[in-house]
Design an enzyme around this catalytic site. Structure first.
Site, PDB file in Angstrom:
ATOM      1  N   GLY A  47     -85.963 -53.327  -5.948  1.00 23.62           N
ATOM      2  CA  GLY A  47     -84.526 -53.074  -5.893  1.00 23.62           C
ATOM      3  C   GLY A  47     -83.677 -54.233  -6.368  1.00 23.62           C
ATOM      4  O   GLY A  47     -82.457 -54.138  -6.393  1.00 23.62           O
ATOM      5  N   HIS A  48     -84.280 -55.357  -6.752  1.00 22.82           N
ATOM      6  CA  HIS A  48     -83.513 -56.565  -7.106  1.00 22.82           C
ATOM      7  C   HIS A  48     -84.068 -57.182  -8.366  1.00 22.82           C
ATOM      8  O   HIS A  48     -84.696 -58.237  -8.303  1.00 22.82           O
ATOM      9  CB  HIS A  48     -83.588 -57.569  -5.964  1.00 22.82           C
ATOM     10  N   PHE A  49     -83.883 -56.821  -9.413  1.00 19.20           N
ATOM     11  CA  PHE A  49     -83.272 -55.644 -10.009  1.00 19.20           C
ATOM     12  C   PHE A  49     -84.369 -55.015 -10.846  1.00 19.20           C
ATOM     13  O   PHE A  49     -84.984 -55.734 -11.631  1.00 19.20           O
ATOM     14  CB  PHE A  49     -82.074 -56.042 -10.859  1.00 19.20           C
ATOM     15  N   VAL A  54     -85.255 -60.408 -10.414  1.00 21.68           N
ATOM     16  CA  VAL A  54     -84.867 -61.767 -10.043  1.00 21.68           C
ATOM     17  C   VAL A  54     -85.128 -61.934  -8.550  1.00 21.68           C
ATOM     18  O   VAL A  54     -84.738 -61.070  -7.753  1.00 21.68           O
ATOM     19  CB  VAL A  54     -83.363 -62.009 -10.339  1.00 21.68           C
TER      20      VAL A  54
END
Length: 151
Positions: A47-49, A54
């Protein structure tokens, strides 16, 4: 070298929240260098990203804090069955460059002060010798409460 077995014996963290894979250069009460191998399989990358993964800055700070906790645990010879090392503050956190899958965080942490069991640290996270994050932070130890015991 401080390997995974000793880290698991000294820190209560477990996957997916264990952020130190190994450590070296331990000097009792003074300093340590933690290592975190950042894998593409880290759950936060979902989810990041997803299109541009990252490592979240707060997790870099957590990795530094866990490195400091490892230093404390060894210095105090803490029994993790009865003792928790608690992160209690962070100051001067700065994030300089993104950390991506495949990077290896090298995390030198040193003690700035130790007053009656309240440790103050400074730490950096580096990738290939380049500083990607830094912070000052503090931690203390506390008696672990058993399940069901009132807090």
């Amino acid at each position: 070298m401080i390997g995974p077995d000793e880290i698991l014996a000294r820190l209560p963290h477990r996957f997916p929240f264990l952020m130190v894979d190994r450590a070296h250069s331990y000097v009792e009460g003074e300093s340590i260098v933690g290592i975190k191998c950042v894998s593409a399989g880290e759950p936060y990358f979902q989810g990041h990203f997803p299109e541009n993964p990252v490592m979240p800055g707060v997790l870099m700070i957590e990795a530094l804090a866990q490195t400091g906790a490892l230093l404390m645990s060894k210095t105090l010879d803490a029994d993790i069955a009865n003792t928790l090392i608690l992160f209690i503050g962070v100051d001067r956190a700065r994030f300089r460059k993104p950390v991506r899958p495949g990077d290896v965080l090298d995390m030198p942490v040193r003690v700035l002060a130790n007053r009656r069991g309240l440790f103050r640290f400074e730490g950096e996270a580096r990738v290939n010798g380049v500083k990607v994050a830094e912070a000052e932070f503090s931690a203390t130890s506390a008696q672990r409460q058993s399940q069901g015991e009132p807090s």
